[in-house]
Design a protein around this motif. Structure first.
Motif, PDB file in Angstrom:
ATOM      1  N   ASP A   1       0.706  -1.145   0.146  1.00 51.26           N
ATOM      2  CA  ASP A   1       0.001   0.241  -0.030  1.00 51.26           C
ATOM      3  C   ASP A   1       0.874   1.117  -0.164  1.00 51.26           C
ATOM      4  O   ASP A   1       0.383   2.415   0.020  1.00 51.26           O
ATOM      5  CB  ASP A   1      -0.968  -0.073   1.338  1.00 51.26           C
ATOM      6  N   GLY A   2       2.298   1.081  -0.212  1.00 46.66           N
ATOM      7  CA  GLY A   2       2.977   2.237  -0.274  1.00 46.66           C
ATOM      8  C   GLY A   2       3.215   3.057   1.194  1.00 46.66           C
ATOM      9  O   GLY A   2       3.437   4.095   0.924  1.00 46.66           O
ATOM     10  N   ASN A   3       2.892   2.162   2.075  1.00 48.23           N
ATOM     11  CA  ASN A   3       3.009   2.803   3.421  1.00 48.23           C
ATOM     12  C   ASN A   3       2.511   4.041   3.443  1.00 48.23           C
ATOM     13  O   ASN A   3       2.931   5.048   3.929  1.00 48.23           O
ATOM     14  CB  ASN A   3       4.544   3.064   3.827  1.00 48.23           C
ATOM     15  N   GLU A   4       1.085   3.802   2.966  1.00 44.37           N
ATOM     16  CA  GLU A   4       0.135   4.979   2.948  1.00 44.37           C
ATOM     17  C   GLU A   4      -0.037   5.783   4.600  1.00 44.37           C
ATOM     18  O   GLU A   4      -0.057   5.067   5.500  1.00 44.37           O
ATOM     19  CB  GLU A   4      -1.075   4.711   2.662  1.00 44.37           C
ATOM     20  N   TYR A   5      -0.037   6.959   4.419  1.00 42.46           N
ATOM     21  CA  TYR A   5      -0.315   7.795   5.814  1.00 42.46           C
ATOM     22  C   TYR A   5      -1.833   7.253   6.342  1.00 42.46           C
ATOM     23  O   TYR A   5      -2.721   7.360   5.391  1.00 42.46           O
ATOM     24  CB  TYR A   5      -0.282   9.405   5.282  1.00 42.46           C
ATOM     25  N   GLU A   6      -1.955   7.106   7.589  1.00 41.44           N
ATOM     26  CA  GLU A   6      -3.255   6.740   7.962  1.00 41.44           C
ATOM     27  C   GLU A   6      -3.754   7.699   9.093  1.00 41.44           C
ATOM     28  O   GLU A   6      -5.002   7.485   9.433  1.00 41.44           O
ATOM     29  CB  GLU A   6      -2.964   5.333   8.815  1.00 41.44           C
ATOM     30  N   GLY A   7      -2.931   8.718   9.525  1.00 40.61           N
ATOM     31  CA  GLY A   7      -3.392   9.661  10.464  1.00 40.61           C
ATOM     32  C   GLY A   7      -2.263   9.963  11.585  1.00 40.61           C
ATOM     33  O   GLY A   7      -1.240   9.623  11.373  1.00 40.61           O
ATOM     34  N   GLY A   8      -2.628  10.928  12.302  1.00 36.99           N
ATOM     35  CA  GLY A   8      -1.653  11.525  13.461  1.00 36.99           C
ATOM     36  C   GLY A   8      -2.244  11.555  14.570  1.00 36.99           C
ATOM     37  O   GLY A   8      -3.616  11.827  14.951  1.00 36.99           O
ATOM     38  N   PHE A   9      -1.562  12.002  15.690  1.00 42.16           N
ATOM     39  CA  PHE A   9      -1.842  12.350  16.989  1.00 42.16           C
ATOM     40  C   PHE A   9      -0.885  13.233  17.512  1.00 42.16           C
ATOM     41  O   PHE A   9       0.277  13.365  17.234  1.00 42.16           O
ATOM     42  CB  PHE A   9      -2.515  10.974  17.801  1.00 42.16           C
TER      43      PHE A   9
END
Length: 435
Positions: free
Chosen positions: A360-368
């Motif tokens: 998945d191309g190390n897709e960005y999933e979110g942050g915190f």
């Protein structure tokens, strides 16, 4: 940390200016304002460490989590304190052991300075198999090894470093004293061969070294260098210009935060002022950039008089998730290959989560963010090292634990330089990134 490295000060100055600019302009599609990131709060914190003479020059940097398989609730957090050596904590963040860094080998030489730490499980030694804590000793340009025995009288860690262990990068004590030495660290066990390795970066250089861990006499541990790889120091931009991150003369963009995915032998390496690289842990093949810092491509010139970088116009080639420095890479490894790569975005005190799946191309999933739980329990600012473990750790952390360094702890005596570690329930992190 910013207080001990002038180029870090320059980088953070540029990052602060950029963050202020970002607050005044519309965000691109798909990018959330920094303040919109969800917050998680710590459950516990370690006592503050102080980087002064009275505090033993102790400066919190990087943690690792050792799981006690026989009694998970009695697991340990092992953390570096730079010149202050190693600290060992229980899951209530109480110190159970403190080990000093080695003294300077002689007058005028640097003392030991423990930078990063990682773990190796079940390494075969001449005395039998053992779990080990491995740390990079930046002051002496070596790795040091500590056997983990949870119930040993006197403390769970015992130094088992082979006295003959050589410098990692330096050819002489004079080179060691220049402190372009062992810096970032990640361990890796090749599932095909069973051999264990340490990947080590070099301070103020782009070099990575692959070291095989080898048993020494009397239950000690040493290493041998397998190969090295140099990441780029300059980059060709889409406008045809060449760009290098701003730094003091003679310094190159270094790597510190690193982690290896044990399932596929993939190394993720954080080049602090550039971004996150993905490459084979055996240091073969071609590295790929997973994400860039926001400052990527911005021309800047180092001003020696002010010890700051003077930045030009942003050409728009940087990323949207990380503000330099990128630090504290760690993995949340779940079953079936699921999980996350977590990265500390030190410049804006946030964390970014990327899909662990390479397909998945190390897709960005979110942050915190890690924010204050109460006036007495603050959050994490300018986080350096981080460690996650997605496994039950007793009743308090049934889904696992995230430990993050806090670059600006808030003790009663706020005048002293202070750092520490925050313990965060991994359930809260997974909720924050949408798991």
């Amino acid at each position: 940390m910013p207080s001990i490295r002038s180029t870090r000060t320059a980088s953070l100055t540029l990052a602060t200016a950029l963050a202020a600019l970002l607050a005044t302009v519309p965000f691109p599609a798909g990018a959330a304002p920094l303040g919109a990131l969800p917050a998680v709060t710590p459950r516990a914190e370690t006592a503050a460490l102080h980087d002064d003479a009275a505090g033993g020059k102790a400066d919190a940097d990087d943690p690792a989590i050792w799981r006690n398989a026989a009694d998970p609730g009695r697991s340990l957090v092992i953390a570096t304190a730079k010149q202050g050596g190693l600290r060992v904590y229980d899951l209530d963040a109480r110190e159970v052991q403190s080990l000093p860094a080695p003294a300077a080998p002689g007058s005028g030489h640097a003392p030991g300075r423990f930078n990063n730490v990682d773990l190796v499980h079940g390494l075969r030694l001449s005395s039998g198999r053992a779990d080990l804590a491995v740390t990079s000793d930046r002051g002496n340009d070596r790795l040091r090894f500590y056997r983990i025995d949870r119930d040993r009288a006197g403390g769970p860690l015992t130094d088992v470093t082979d006295p003959a262990a050589p410098p990692v990068f330096s050819a002489s004590q004079q080179e060691i004293d220049e402190q372009r030495t062992a810096y970032g660290l990640a361990t890796w066990t090749d599932q095909a061969t069973g051999r264990s390795y340490a990947l080590v970066s070099r301070r103020e250089r782009t070099t990575l070294a692959l070291l095989e861990l080898v048993p020494g006499p009397g239950g000690t541990v040493g290493y041998r260098k397998v190969r090295t790889l140099d990441l780029p120091a300059s980059f060709r931009l889409p406008n045809g210009r060449s760009w290098s991150p701003c730094a003091e003369p003679g310094e190159l963009p270094q790597v510190e935060g690193m982690v290896v995915d044990p399932a596929n032998g993939t190394l993720y390496a954080g080049q602090e002022d550039v971004g996150i690289w993905r490459l084979r842990a055996d240091l073969t093949g071609k590295p790929e950039l997973v994400d860039k810092v926001r400052e990527y491509g911005i021309p800047a010139t180092y001003d020696e008089a002010t010890d700051k970088c003077v930045a030009g116009a942003d050409p728009g080639y940087g990323g949207k998730r990380l503000t330099a420095d990128v630090e504290g890479l760690t993995l949340v490894t779940e079953s079936g290959g699921d999980g996350y790569l977590l990265a500390s975005s030190q410049g804006d005190s946030t964390f970014a989560a990327y899909d662990r799946e390479i397909s998945d191309g190390n897709e960005y999933e979110g942050g915190f963010r890690v924010t204050a739980a109460s006036p007495a329990l603050d959050g994490s600012e300018e986080c350096d090292g981080a460690a996650a473990l997605a496994a039950p750790l007793g009743a308090r952390y049934p889904k696992g634990l995230l430990v993050v360094q806090d670059g600006h702890d808030s003790p009663e005596d706020a005048e002293r330089p202070s750092t520490g570690f925050k313990f965060v329930d991994l359930r809260d992190v997974l909720d924050a990134v949408g798991d």
